[in-house]
Write a protein that holds these residues in place. Structure first.
Motif, PDB file in Angstrom:
ATOM      1  N   UNK A 167       0.824  -1.221   0.000  1.00  0.00           N
ATOM      2  CA  UNK A 167       0.000   0.000   0.000  1.00  0.00           C
ATOM      3  C   UNK A 167       0.855   1.267   0.000  1.00  0.00           C
ATOM      4  N   UNK A 168       2.180   1.089   0.171  1.00  0.00           N
ATOM      5  CA  UNK A 168       3.090   2.253   0.223  1.00  0.00           C
ATOM      6  C   UNK A 168       3.375   2.811  -1.178  1.00  0.00           C
ATOM      7  N   UNK A 169       3.436   1.894  -2.143  1.00  0.00           N
ATOM      8  CA  UNK A 169       3.827   2.297  -3.499  1.00  0.00           C
ATOM      9  C   UNK A 169       2.604   2.650  -4.338  1.00  0.00           C
ATOM     10  N   UNK A 170       2.736   3.705  -5.147  1.00  0.00           N
ATOM     11  CA  UNK A 170       1.634   4.091  -6.041  1.00  0.00           C
ATOM     12  C   UNK A 170       1.415   2.956  -7.052  1.00  0.00           C
ATOM     13  N   UNK A 171       0.167   2.489  -7.233  1.00  0.00           N
ATOM     14  CA  UNK A 171      -0.091   1.347  -8.131  1.00  0.00           C
ATOM     15  C   UNK A 171       0.441   1.549  -9.551  1.00  0.00           C
ATOM     16  N   UNK A 172       0.459   2.810 -10.013  1.00  0.00           N
ATOM     17  CA  UNK A 172       0.931   3.088 -11.375  1.00  0.00           C
ATOM     18  C   UNK A 172       2.384   2.621 -11.579  1.00  0.00           C
ATOM     19  N   UNK A 173       3.161   2.596 -10.502  1.00  0.00           N
ATOM     20  CA  UNK A 173       4.557   2.155 -10.610  1.00  0.00           C
ATOM     21  C   UNK A 173       4.600   0.709 -11.096  1.00  0.00           C
ATOM     22  N   UNK A 174       3.786  -0.136 -10.477  1.00  0.00           N
ATOM     23  CA  UNK A 174       3.735  -1.544 -10.888  1.00  0.00           C
ATOM     24  C   UNK A 174       3.067  -1.661 -12.262  1.00  0.00           C
ATOM     25  N   UNK A 175       1.963  -0.952 -12.399  1.00  0.00           N
ATOM     26  CA  UNK A 175       1.137  -1.071 -13.608  1.00  0.00           C
ATOM     27  C   UNK A 175       1.937  -0.749 -14.878  1.00  0.00           C
ATOM     28  N   UNK A 176       2.633   0.396 -14.858  1.00  0.00           N
ATOM     29  CA  UNK A 176       3.377   0.823 -16.045  1.00  0.00           C
ATOM     30  C   UNK A 176       4.477  -0.160 -16.417  1.00  0.00           C
ATOM     31  N   UNK A 177       5.238  -0.588 -15.413  1.00  0.00           N
ATOM     32  CA  UNK A 177       6.370  -1.492 -15.678  1.00  0.00           C
ATOM     33  C   UNK A 177       5.875  -2.844 -16.197  1.00  0.00           C
ATOM     34  N   UNK A 178       4.876  -3.423 -15.521  1.00  0.00           N
ATOM     35  CA  UNK A 178       4.378  -4.738 -15.937  1.00  0.00           C
ATOM     36  C   UNK A 178       3.743  -4.672 -17.327  1.00  0.00           C
ATOM     37  N   UNK A 179       2.993  -3.597 -17.572  1.00  0.00           N
ATOM     38  CA  UNK A 179       2.305  -3.492 -18.865  1.00  0.00           C
ATOM     39  C   UNK A 179       3.308  -3.388 -20.008  1.00  0.00           C
ATOM     40  N   UNK A 180       4.327  -2.536 -19.818  1.00  0.00           N
ATOM     41  CA  UNK A 180       5.347  -2.387 -20.878  1.00  0.00           C
ATOM     42  C   UNK A 180       6.042  -3.716 -21.144  1.00  0.00           C
ATOM     43  N   UNK A 181       6.377  -4.416 -20.046  1.00  0.00           N
ATOM     44  CA  UNK A 181       7.102  -5.675 -20.177  1.00  0.00           C
ATOM     45  C   UNK A 181       6.255  -6.737 -20.898  1.00  0.00           C
ATOM     46  N   UNK A 182       4.991  -6.844 -20.500  1.00  0.00           N
ATOM     47  CA  UNK A 182       4.107  -7.850 -21.120  1.00  0.00           C
ATOM     48  C   UNK A 182       3.898  -7.523 -22.606  1.00  0.00           C
ATOM     49  N   UNK A 183       3.665  -6.248 -22.885  1.00  0.00           N
ATOM     50  CA  UNK A 183       3.438  -5.842 -24.280  1.00  0.00           C
ATOM     51  C   UNK A 183       4.624  -6.214 -25.160  1.00  0.00           C
ATOM     52  N   UNK A 184       5.817  -5.912 -24.667  1.00  0.00           N
ATOM     53  CA  UNK A 184       7.011  -6.198 -25.463  1.00  0.00           C
ATOM     54  C   UNK A 184       7.186  -7.706 -25.667  1.00  0.00           C
ATOM     55  N   UNK A 185       7.000  -8.454 -24.571  1.00  0.00           N
ATOM     56  CA  UNK A 185       7.155  -9.915 -24.637  1.00  0.00           C
ATOM     57  C   UNK A 185       6.164 -10.520 -25.642  1.00  0.00           C
ATOM     58  N   UNK A 186       4.918 -10.094 -25.569  1.00  0.00           N
ATOM     59  CA  UNK A 186       3.891 -10.651 -26.450  1.00  0.00           C
ATOM     60  C   UNK A 186       4.112 -10.201 -27.898  1.00  0.00           C
ATOM     61  N   UNK A 187       4.570  -8.964 -28.066  1.00  0.00           N
ATOM     62  CA  UNK A 187       4.834  -8.463 -29.425  1.00  0.00           C
ATOM     63  C   UNK A 187       5.954  -9.280 -30.076  1.00  0.00           C
ATOM     64  N   UNK A 188       6.938  -9.677 -29.295  1.00  0.00           N
ATOM     65  CA  UNK A 188       8.029 -10.515 -29.821  1.00  0.00           C
ATOM     66  C   UNK A 188       7.484 -11.882 -30.214  1.00  0.00           C
ATOM     67  N   UNK A 189       6.652 -12.451 -29.352  1.00  0.00           N
ATOM     68  CA  UNK A 189       6.064 -13.768 -29.642  1.00  0.00           C
ATOM     69  C   UNK A 189       5.221 -13.723 -30.924  1.00  0.00           C
ATOM     70  N   UNK A 190       4.497 -12.609 -31.091  1.00  0.00           N
ATOM     71  CA  UNK A 190       3.620 -12.475 -32.270  1.00  0.00           C
ATOM     72  C   UNK A 190       4.371 -11.967 -33.506  1.00  0.00           C
ATOM     73  N   UNK A 191       5.689 -11.741 -33.328  1.00  0.00           N
ATOM     74  CA  UNK A 191       6.539 -11.235 -34.420  1.00  0.00           C
ATOM     75  C   UNK A 191       6.016  -9.902 -34.991  1.00  0.00           C
ATOM     76  N   UNK A 192       5.639  -9.004 -34.109  1.00  0.00           N
ATOM     77  CA  UNK A 192       5.159  -7.698 -34.546  1.00  0.00           C
ATOM     78  C   UNK A 192       6.354  -6.791 -34.842  1.00  0.00           C
ATOM     79  N   UNK A 193       6.201  -5.918 -35.830  1.00  0.00           N
ATOM     80  CA  UNK A 193       7.286  -4.979 -36.167  1.00  0.00           C
ATOM     81  C   UNK A 193       7.248  -3.741 -35.283  1.00  0.00           C
TER      82      UNK A 193
END
Ligand code: SF4
Length: 269
Positions: free
Chosen positions: A88-114
């Motif tokens: 509860x100490x950390x602003x949720x956006x800190x986790x949200x932004x990092x996880x979202x960017x990481x997942x997006x990149x990982x999935x984009x690589x799997x889907x072979x997106x340019x």
């Protein structure tokens, strides 16, 4: 931003910016060889994300757009609501932004997106530029711009921001007038972030001195090539490495996503 035969992922949240982006890209590229895939991530923010997710699914069905969905629960082991309870100490956006960017990149690589297209608008960029200045975050600044990144890397899918020069008000008006969406719901966590304070401050300034947001972005863009070159030659420059835990492109030994997962004590990820 987009090549003739590109395979483009469009990051969608169900908000006005990303849905306007998807609507426009679909309209422009449907008759071409460019392939679009909508990418939606369910962070697990109960009252906010559930209705938005339904909207995204219905929208993609209506326009015949391929949609891939992912969730924090599956990818990192916890929903954002659970993460909030755990830390509860950390602003949720800190986790949200990092996880979202990481997942997006990982999935984009799997889907072979340019490329991955995001719905960032002029307001978002002006806010981010000031946030980086106020926090002396030079590395984050040099990766910004309408096409992100400092250098190409096979493990990093380039981000493009086609709505870069449109204000939030313009995008909202377009979305409303074109029947893309008729109500705008904001994430309940948005008010907690540092960005929110900058946004209010910038809006006040824009009201008093119209053109402020555009000037912040335009002056940043005029010095960006020089700053990028300077950073590339700098001794303090952080080179691209690969996370020793998950293999993601990062500037450190362990990527930020894995560090946050460790902080939360999530096992098996
Ligand atoms: Fe995530 Fe924060 Fe945006 Fe909500 S406001 S979707 S918590 S980054």
């Amino acid at each position: 931003m987009v090549g003739k035969n590109d395979n483009v992922g469009v990051a969608v949240s169900g908000g006005k910016d990303s849905m306007t982006l998807l609507y426009l890209l679909n309209k422009i590229f449907k008759p071409t060889k460019v392939k679009l895939t909508a990418l939606a991530i369910d962070e697990g923010i109960k009252e906010y994300r559930d209705p938005n997710f339904k909207f995204v699914k219905d929208f993609c069905k209506k326009y015949g757009i391929n949609l891939m969905t992912y969730s924090f629960k599956k990818e990192v082991g916890k929903t954002l609501d659970e993460i909030k309870k755990k830390d509860s100490e950390t602003i949720p956006c800190t986790y949200c932004g990092v996880f979202r960017r990481n997942i997006l990149n990982k999935k984009a690589l799997e889907l072979k997106l340019d490329k991955i297209a995001t719905g960032h608008n002029l307001d978002d960029e002006a806010q981010a530029i000031l946030m980086n200045q106020f926090r002396k975050n030079v590395r984050a600044s040099v990766t910004m711009g309408p096409i992100t990144g400092i250098e190409d890397d096979e493990k990093f899918v380039k981000r493009i921001k086609p709505l870069y020069f449109l204000t939030e008000k313009e995008v909202a008006t377009f979305a409303f007038l074109n029947g893309i969406m008729d109500k705008f719901v904001e994430c309940p966590n948005a008010v907690l972030g540092y960005r929110n304070a900058i946004r209010d401050w910038l809006n006040e300034f824009e009201k008093k001195y119209p053109g402020t947001k555009y000037n912040v972005v335009a002056s940043f863009l005029s010095i960006l090539p020089i700053v990028k070159e300077g950073y590339k030659r700098s001794e303090n420059r952080k080179r691209i490495r690969y996370c020793i835990r998950c293999g993601s492109a990062t500037s450190k030994e362990i990527c930020q996503s894995c560090l946050l997962i460790e902080r939360l004590g999530i096992k098996g990820h």
